[in-house]
Design a protein around this motif. Structure first.
Motif, short mmCIF file in Angstrom:
data_model
loop_
_atom_site.label_atom_id
_atom_site.label_comp_id
_atom_site.label_asym_id
_atom_site.label_seq_id
_atom_site.Cartn_x
_atom_site.Cartn_y
_atom_site.Cartn_z
N UNK A 245 25.64 -4.31 -0.49
CA UNK A 245 24.91 -3.77 -1.65
C UNK A 245 24.01 -4.81 -2.29
N UNK A 246 24.49 -6.06 -2.42
CA UNK A 246 23.68 -7.09 -3.07
C UNK A 246 22.42 -7.39 -2.26
N UNK A 247 22.57 -7.53 -0.92
CA UNK A 247 21.40 -7.79 -0.08
C UNK A 247 20.47 -6.59 -0.11
N UNK A 248 21.05 -5.40 -0.10
CA UNK A 248 20.23 -4.19 -0.14
C UNK A 248 19.36 -4.18 -1.40
N UNK A 249 19.97 -4.45 -2.55
CA UNK A 249 19.20 -4.44 -3.80
C UNK A 249 18.17 -5.56 -3.83
N UNK A 250 18.56 -6.76 -3.32
CA UNK A 250 17.65 -7.90 -3.34
C UNK A 250 16.43 -7.63 -2.47
N UNK A 251 16.66 -7.19 -1.22
CA UNK A 251 15.55 -6.95 -0.30
C UNK A 251 14.68 -5.80 -0.80
N UNK A 252 15.29 -4.77 -1.35
CA UNK A 252 14.50 -3.63 -1.85
C UNK A 252 13.59 -4.08 -2.99
N UNK A 253 14.15 -4.93 -3.86
CA UNK A 253 13.32 -5.42 -4.97
C UNK A 253 12.13 -6.21 -4.48
N UNK B 53 6.27 -5.95 -3.61
CA UNK B 53 5.11 -6.19 -2.75
C UNK B 53 4.29 -4.93 -2.58
N UNK B 54 4.77 -3.77 -3.06
CA UNK B 54 3.99 -2.55 -3.01
C UNK B 54 4.42 -1.55 -1.96
N UNK B 55 5.53 -1.83 -1.29
CA UNK B 55 6.00 -0.89 -0.28
C UNK B 55 6.77 0.25 -0.92
N UNK B 56 6.71 1.43 -0.25
CA UNK B 56 7.57 2.54 -0.60
C UNK B 56 8.87 2.34 0.18
N UNK B 57 10.00 2.14 -0.50
CA UNK B 57 11.24 1.76 0.17
C UNK B 57 12.31 2.82 -0.03
N UNK C 132 7.51 7.48 8.20
CA UNK C 132 8.23 6.22 8.04
C UNK C 132 7.54 5.18 8.92
N UNK C 133 6.91 4.18 8.29
CA UNK C 133 6.11 3.20 9.04
C UNK C 133 6.97 2.10 9.69
N UNK C 134 8.12 1.83 9.12
CA UNK C 134 8.91 0.71 9.66
C UNK C 134 10.38 0.90 9.28
N UNK C 135 11.23 0.54 10.21
CA UNK C 135 12.67 0.55 9.97
C UNK C 135 13.16 -0.89 9.96
N UNK C 136 13.80 -1.30 8.88
CA UNK C 136 14.40 -2.64 8.77
C UNK C 136 15.90 -2.42 8.63
N UNK C 137 16.65 -2.75 9.70
CA UNK C 137 18.07 -2.40 9.72
C UNK C 137 18.94 -3.56 10.16
N UNK C 138 20.09 -3.66 9.49
CA UNK C 138 21.11 -4.59 9.96
C UNK C 138 21.72 -4.01 11.24
N UNK C 139 22.09 -4.87 12.17
CA UNK C 139 22.67 -4.38 13.42
C UNK C 139 24.09 -3.89 13.19
N UNK D 205 0.82 -1.21 0.00
CA UNK D 205 0.00 0.00 0.00
C UNK D 205 0.84 1.24 0.00
N UNK D 206 0.46 2.18 0.85
CA UNK D 206 1.18 3.45 0.94
C UNK D 206 2.20 3.45 2.07
#
Length: 744
Positions: free
Chosen positions: A632-640, A645-649, A668-675, A621-622
């Motif tokens: 970088x590879x994980x960043x691009x993969x997860x963003x894709x 799925x329709x998220x604004x990333x 910003x509805x959610x933060x997904x971060x590597x530690x 959704x929004x």
């Protein structure tokens, strides 16, 4: 004078008989015994007097005696008188010579006696012992100079005084009763006593005789002090924890220097009695593994009379190993000749064991850091590989060769993920979900799995008694550890055997901590896994927990089973020990922390790999997400995946860029971060900054290993998605988190 009168009276009596008998001519011979008597009992003057009177008596007797009978010749009478004179003269001169000889002898004896007496006096005066003589009334009759010095009074003041009246000994003191005892018993007495007036310890020897007592005594104050010092030294040596060994300075060649003394600690530590050691040599303690190089170094020092320090492996009487730290020094006598070796030896077996444990722990920690770092990087690679394979699989038809190849890639990735999981378990970097676990419920759930895993040749005994404490541990990891140990035990019993799993409560005090070296004081539940198999050679025991080490040659053995168990137990704040004997089996004890009363399990969700399929959770959704990932590879993969799925990333690769996006974005509805992120700050800092600006925002963490949680003081109840993760796991985790946010 009375003697002279007596002899004059005898001569007068003989002379008086002359007129009374006509035979008086014979009376002259009566003077002979008188002269003989005078020579024995008189002096020279008396002998001469008696001789002269006897001559006069013979001549006077001739005049006053009556005439002889008519028929008796006058010549015979005159001859008799003359014979008497000759006899008296013949006796006188030898008697005079005898007297002179006796007199000279007596003078010589008197002179000798005087000399001997003078010598005796000089000797008594010069001896180092004190000496005095008491009479039958215990009065001083003689004292030498040493006695005056020790008694503290002059002989003039003491002579003819009673011993206990004047010299300070006292009637009831330690001396006078012993003197009386000697006189009464007639037997010598020997004793030591303290003489208070002069503050001395005296060694006394009293010898009784008829109506006298000779007493010898000497000052032994210094000897008593030395004896007391020696007694204290012996007592101190006997109380030492280190043992003392003294040998003669004999040749170091066979059989070696002879032992002449050992203290009590030697008997306690080695098990050998003093009788067994004395007369033997230090080789008594040596064995097959005693270091030849150290023995040669010690030998060289002894041959050159040099002190030496060393650490040497010896053996107790029962055969147990005994590590000793030796300090050996040579001892010389007053002439400078080396006579003995003194060795002070300390039992360092426990320190050696602790040092070996510490070295092993450091080695395991180094290996753990290496394997953990490799596993972390490998997880990142697996995330990218598995994720792209999943995309290929979803975008291709079922009969497309690429579909089959992508499934093979995902399968290999899953195996790689399991391998990294084992490596992380060993390195204590896997993510755990500890909780309260009852031993009985644990075994109820895992017993069927263990029985299936070990096979029918192995009989299993489970000992779960009443009253066991609960365990605070990750159940799935404990189940995996027990299954690993059970399968290892089964492999060690190819012909069958017995496997026993038992639970017991144990409390470790602060005093016992050094025995375990890697465990904290507290309450523990000990899980014991014991088999009757082949056992493990002692030389290999120190390696069994190292990754990729295995005593099996089978191709399907990775060598990570025991290392995973080791890492899991250590990460769970526990301890693991092993006892093993070749051909008799092995026993592994897992010391796991008992749950505190009223403790509540802390768990975080760790999604497991699944197959691609329908997505669950809230759609994009929004909703706007911030993805912070430095790879970088994980960043691009997860963003894709998320954009699809329709998220604004929004994406960031470090803390600074994440801060800028958080500050510049209103929603910003959610933060997904590597530690773990580049630089000094981490994903935790990003999350704190994010929640300070967006109070309603949700946070999901991701990490390749849980060591990051501990290094940043993060609890185990955080919202974590462990790497490697799949597309489905990512979407389910984020969707579920946002759904909770929306419902709130």
């Amino acid at each position: 004078m009375p003697v002279r009168c007596f002899f004059v009276l005898l001569i007068a009596l003989i002379l008086a008989t002359e007129p009374l008998t006509p035979w008086g001519f014979a009376h002259g011979l009566w003077y002979v015994p008188v002269i003989l008597a005078a020579s024995f009992w008189g002096d020279r003057l008396l002998l001469t007097l008696v001789y002269s009177l006897s001559i006069a008596g013979v001549l006077l007797g001739f005049v006053i005696s009556p005439p002889p009978p008519v028929d008796f010749p006058l010549e015979y009478v005159i001859g008799n008188r003359l014979m008497s004179l000759v006899a008296l003269t013949a006796i006188y001169f030898p008697a005079m010579y005898f007297y002179r000889f006796r007199h000279r002898s007596e003078l010589a004896l008197q002179n000798n006696a005087s000399v001997l007496l003078a010598r005796w006096h000089d000797t008594i005066e010069s001896i180092t012992d004190a000496f005095f003589v008491l009479d039958g009334e215990f009065r001083f009759t003689y004292l030498n100079a040493k006695a005056e010095a020790i008694l503290g009074q002059s002989r003039d003041a003491l002579l003819n005084t009673v011993v206990w009246d004047e010299c300070g000994a006292g009637y009831d003191g330690p001396f006078a009763p012993r003197y009386r005892e000697a006189m009464q018993s007639g037997q010598p007495v020997f004793f030591k006593a303290y003489f208070e007036p002069t503050e001395m310890w005296l060694d006394v020897r009293a010898y009784p005789s008829v109506n006298s007592l000779a007493v010898y005594f000497r000052d032994v104050t210094q000897e008593c002090a030395e004896q007391e010092e020696l007694r204290l030294l012996r007592t101190a040596i006997a109380q030492l924890d280190d043992f003392i060994l003294i040998t003669k300075a004999d040749s170091v060649n066979e059989p070696g220097p002879e032992i002449v003394f050992v203290n009590d600690a030697f008997e306690k530590i080695t098990g050998y009695s003093a009788e067994e050691a004395v007369g033997n040599t230090p080789r008594l303690l040596q064995g097959e593994n005693t270091q030849r190089g150290e023995l040669d170094r010690i030998r060289h020092a002894l041959e050159n009379w040099q002190p030496v320090r060393a650490q040497l492996l010896n053996y107790k009487k029962n055969g147990d190993e005994l590590w000793l730290e030796l300090n050996i020094v040579p001892i010389r006598d007053d002439t400078g000749v080396y006579t003995h070796w003194v060795a002070v030896e300390r039992d360092i077996s426990e320190q050696k064991r602790l040092r070996e444990h510490l070295e092993a722990a450091h080695r395991m920690e180094s290996i753990g850091q290496l394997t953990g770092g490799i596993a972390h990087d490998f997880n990142n690679l697996l995330t990218v590989i598995a994720g792209n394979a999943e995309l290929i699989e979803e975008s291709s038809a079922a009969d497309d060769p690429r579909n089959r190849q992508s499934r093979l890639i995902r399968k290999a990735s899953a195996r790689g993920s399991a391998l990294t999981k084992s490596m992380l378990a060993f390195s204590k970097r896997q993510a755990l979900s500890p909780g309260i676990l009852a031993p009985k419920s644990l075994m109820d759930s895992i017993e069927p799995i263990i029985k299936a895993g070990v096979g029918s040749k192995v009989s299993i005994s489970i000992d779960v008694t009443d009253g066991l404490w609960n365990i605070f541990v990750d159940q799935s990891q404990l189940e995996s550890a027990l299954l690993n140990l059970a399968i290892n035990a089964s492999d060690a019993m190819p012909a069958g055997g017995r496997l026993t799993i038992a639970f017991s409560n144990k409390s470790v005090t602060q005093a016992e901590v050094t025995r375990f070296s890697t465990i904290n004081p507290g309450d523990y539940v000990v899980v014991s896994v014991q088999d009757t198999g082949e056992g493990i050679p002692e030389a290999l025991v120190g390696q069994i927990f190292e990754p990729f080490f295995s005593t099996r040659t089978s191709d399907n053995k990775s060598g990570l089973g025991l290392s995973m168990v080791f890492g899991f137990v250590q990460q769970s704040a526990g301890h693991i020990t092993v006892q093993t004997t070749v051909d008799k089996g092995a026993k592994f004890d897992l010391w796991l922390p008992a749950a505190a009363d009223g403790a509540v399990a802390n768990r975080h969700s760790t999604s497991r790999p699944g197959r691609p399929g329908a997505m669950t959770g809230t759609g994009g959704g929004q909703q706007t997400l911030l993805l912070v990932e430095d790879d970088e590879d994980i960043n691009n993969l997860a963003r894709g995946w998320l954009v699809e799925q329709g998220y604004q990333v929004l994406t960031a690769s470090d803390v600074s860029s994440a801060f800028r996006i958080i500050d510049a974005t209103d929603k910003l509805d959610l933060l997904f971060t590597d530690i773990m992120l580049p630089g000094e700050r981490s994903g935790i800092d990003v999350a704190k900054h994010y929640q300070s600006r967006h109070n309603a925002g949700r946070v999901v963490y991701t990490s390749g290993y849980s060591d990051q949680l501990h290094s940043h003081n993060i609890g185990t109840d955080i919202n974590l998605l462990a790497k490697p993760y799949s597309r489905q796991q990512l979407l389910e985790k984020l969707g579920a988190t946002l759904a909770v946010s929306d419902s709130a």
